[in-house]
Design an enzyme around this catalytic site. Structure first.
Site, PDB file in Angstrom:
ATOM      1  CG  HIS A   6     -12.118  -7.463   5.594  1.00  0.00           C
ATOM      2  ND1 HIS A   6     -11.432  -8.200   6.523  1.00  0.00           N
ATOM      3  CD2 HIS A   6     -11.495  -7.695   4.401  1.00  0.00           C
ATOM      4  CE1 HIS A   6     -10.453  -8.874   5.920  1.00  0.00           C
ATOM      5  NE2 HIS A   6     -10.464  -8.576   4.638  1.00  0.00           N
ATOM      6  CD  GLU A  14      -1.732  -2.418   1.342  1.00  0.00           C
ATOM      7  OE1 GLU A  14      -0.635  -2.652   1.908  1.00  0.00           O
ATOM      8  OE2 GLU A  14      -2.520  -3.329   0.988  1.00  0.00           O
TER       9      GLU A  14
END
Lengths: 390, 335
Positions: A193, A123
């Site tokens: 999530h 990322e």
């Protein structure tokens, strides 16, 4: 649950659909049909799609629409952005086969592997790469697979992207970069999530933070974000990817950044949220207006979290004298705190009740307790009741 | 320039400085690049800028944070930027420029001229950051025309390289990323030139990244906020200063070739000293940027909150002039 295992992600989506089917069907004796599926805010007929003044100009030009869910609207926006800008590229983890949420499906076939590509699983690398591309004038549309995994990129976004124009005296900028990330609760996403990290970025001058509530909004706001001359983080509520379906104008259009939208006019209390929280608020207002006859609530979708539309919110609260803010992210130092204090500064003499914040609890996002964690319809209703009865 | 600026900082005439002592041979890198190649630096690479024609005055304006600073006085000294010289703004966070260089190189590849590359400098300490891993791996897998240049000068502030890594320096890692890699004598300007020239060929012609590890020694302190005698032996420093000095080595070469003489050397020293001092005095006298510049360029346009906050500062400066003396700023506000 393992990230990047597409088999498991697919199963996540299937669960998600089941979850929504289940939640939509859940009926209590209040008579409120909860969930996105029953929302009156979604534009299910073509003529409804153009009913807002923001889209009026376009309806005069071309009134064609297409039924899309949120991931299709995001996909459509990226496709238009890449068609209208030869320097635009789309990249991230697993985007070339279409993305784990299908948001990039078909783009490789249309634009080729040089413009739509997988990156290694990093990322900070993705964000840094986007900064580098944008710094030489290209348009970089990068995806972080889940907003929960944006934190490794925090340094690149906060120290680099946000300060790029300022620190160089406007000699360089990274206005061409947009980071998309699926965010918020999905029914069973657990710690990693489900997060809504917008508050972390709302504290960072130089960034724009945007989140849409529906397919029409997603397409217009994403196109505006991609073309905005500042780095934008675009959070997509993943529970809406399939659940929210609208007639979306097929034309190329943008919706303004930095502007809130009043979804329902009212006179007694201002109710404010963004993203998927809008639907819980819609239901809470239905319940409140049903239980308290004569009550009139004003519903505002903030849309842009940074820089946010102080004027519209302040004007509304000066009219109603009461404010309820709701978001999924934890309460302490969340976006709601910023809004509440600004409203206090600007509406002090008009406020008739303390500002209520209905937020996630100050805990990590829990798995099995999700229903009890969420700023649900009933918690939002309770807050509306409190400010009205204060 | 390094000497004058270092001493001026010690006298408190501006806030901070970092010298290049011992690493000057990397001028050879700058010489092997095309002027349009995009440079992403760490902070000890002013030679690249000077080679490209960025003036000493522009360097000093930046350090004094005056109206001449292209960065509008917002960043600490030695954080140079020059759009005209394709030199991206230096930022303090270490290693962040590494994946950015991969990104800018990828953009150059898409432009398809085949004649530009990106160049990224960093120290061996910064190579321990996660961004090093991210940047090199992305550059390799995405076939980016970028040259990574590691200045391995033995220290990251006080940390010797023995505490930085256990492998064979930084070069051995390049191979692991599937990248053409070379280690050079970083005090040899010709080695720096030749390696960069060859790397540039590979990057631009084959769209592949290259890693160069330049072995050198940080002769100066880390910065003006550091006293390196606290953690290393003076003798070690003197050894490199005297026995393996990149400037001396080049001078020997030039003298032997008949390109340079003691007279020329003396004359040049006198000339450059005067130029440095004249420039220094001129830059020190310049005003600071207008207070407006505190708020501009956060975004492309001032958002409503910044318009309001700017008004608030105007009010404060007017109401408490004794606490907000802005006389040394060019003009306080544009209105």
């Amino acid at each position: 649950m393992l990230r990047n295992a597409s088999r498991r992600i697919t199963s996540l989506l299937q669960h998600q659909q089941r979850y929504y089917a289940a939640s939509a069907a859940a009926q209590t004796n209040d008579g409120i049909q909860q969930g996105v599926a029953y929302s009156k805010l979604l534009k299910r007929a073509p003529e409804e799609a153009f009913r807002t003044p923001e889209l009026a100009r376009m309806s005069a030009l071309n009134s064609e629409t297409k039924k899309m869910n949120l991931f299709q609207a995001v996909n459509d926006a990226m496709s238009i952005a890449m068609t209208t800008d030869d320097t635009a590229v789309v990249f991230g983890e697993d985007v070339s086969f279409g993305g784990v949420f299908r948001a990039t499906s078909g783009l490789v076939e249309k634009f080729g592997r040089d413009r739509v590509f997988n990156t290694p699983l990093t990322e900070q690398g993705i964000a840094g790469f986007a900064v580098g591309m944008a710094s030489v004038g290209h348009t970089a549309i990068a995806e972080i697979q889940f907003a929960d995994y944006i934190f490794p990129a925090f340094d690149q976004l906060v120290n680099e992207a946000a300060k790029f124009r300022y620190r160089s005296g406007n000699q360089f900028n990274v206005g061409g970069m947009t980071i998309r990330a699926p965010c918020s609760a999905v029914g069973h996403g657990g710690h990693y999530h489900s997060q809504s990290p917008e508050g972390f970025f709302a504290h960072c001058p130089g960034l724009k933070v945007v989140t849409p509530r529906s397919p029409i909004q997603a397409k217009g706001l994403l196109l505006a974000s991609i073309r905005d001359r500042n780095p934008v983080i675009f959070f997509e509520p993943k529970c809406l990817y399939r659940a929210a379906v609208e007639e979306v104008p097929v034309e190329d259009y943008e919706l303004p950044l930095g502007k809130a939208e009043i979804l329902k006019k009212g006179t007694d209390v201002t109710v404010l949220g963004y993203g998927s929280q809008i639907y819980a608020l819609e239901n809470a207002i239905q319940l409140a207006e049903k239980k308290m006859p004569g009550l009139s609530c004003e519903l505002i979708d903030l849309r842009t979290i940074l820089p946010w539309d102080v004027e519209t919110v302040v004007e509304s609260v000066n009219k109603t004298g009461r404010l309820v803010i709701a978001h999924e992210a934890p309460k302490t130092a969340g976006v709601g705190a910023e809004i509440a204090s600004t409203v206090m500064e600007n509406c002090f003499l008009r406020l008739e009740a303390p500002v209520e914040r209905v937020c996630g609890w100050d805990t990590p996002f829990p798995l099995v307790f999700e229903k009890f964690y969420m700023p649900s319809m009933i918690r939002c209703y309770d807050a509306i009741k409190n400010v009205v009865n204060y | 320039m390094d000497q004058v600026m270092y001493e001026a900082q010690r006298q408190g005439r501006f806030s901070f400085y970092m010298t290049h002592y011992g690493e000057e041979a990397l001028l050879g890198v700058a010489a092997a690049l095309k002027p349009t190649d995009i440079v992403h630096g760490q902070y000890r690479e002013a030679y690249t800028l000077l080679y490209r024609g960025f003036t000493m005055e522009e360097c000093m304006d930046q350090c004094f944070a005056n109206v001449g600073d292209g960065g509008k006085g917002r960043q600490m000294p030695v954080h140079y930027t020059s759009e005209a010289h394709h030199f991206q703004s230096i930022s303090s966070p270490l290693g962040t420029q590494i994946p950015q260089a991969a990104g800018s190189a990828y953009a150059l590849k898409l432009e398809g001229s085949g004649d530009r590359c990106s160049v990224c400098f960093f120290g061996e300490g910064a190579a321990s950051e996660g961004d090093f891993h991210a940047g090199l791996n992305m550059a390799s897998t995405l076939k980016c025309p970028v040259i990574f240049i590691c200045r391995n000068n033995g220290y990251a502030i006080s940390t010797p390289s023995s505490e930085q890594y256990k492998g064979d320096g930084i070069a051995s890692r390049g191979v692991g990323y599937g990248m053409d890699t070379i280690r050079i004598d970083g005090n040899d300007i010709w080695a720096a030139y030749n390696a960069t020239k060859a790397a540039r060929q590979i990057a631009t012609q084959e769209n592949k990244p290259v890693l160069i590890e330049a072995m050198t020694y940080r002769v100066g302190h880390h910065s003006t906020s550091d006293d390196s005698s606290k953690y290393r032996d003076r003798k070690e420093v003197e050894h490199f200063q005297v026995m393996d000095n990149p400037i001396t080595r080049l001078r020997h070469y030039m003298t032997r070739q008949g390109y340079w003489s003691q007279e020329q050397d003396d004359a040049w020293r006198t000339m450059i000293k005067k130029e440095v001092m004249d420039t220094f005095r001129a830059c020190e006298k310049k005003k600071k940027p207008a207070l407006d510049e505190l708020f501009t360029d956060v975004y492309d346009e001032l958002p409503p909150n910044l318009i309001k906050q700017r008004q608030e500062l105007i009010r404060l400066v007017n109401e408490y002039p004794e606490y907000y003396n802005a006389d040394d700023h060019e003009k306080m506000f544009s209105q």
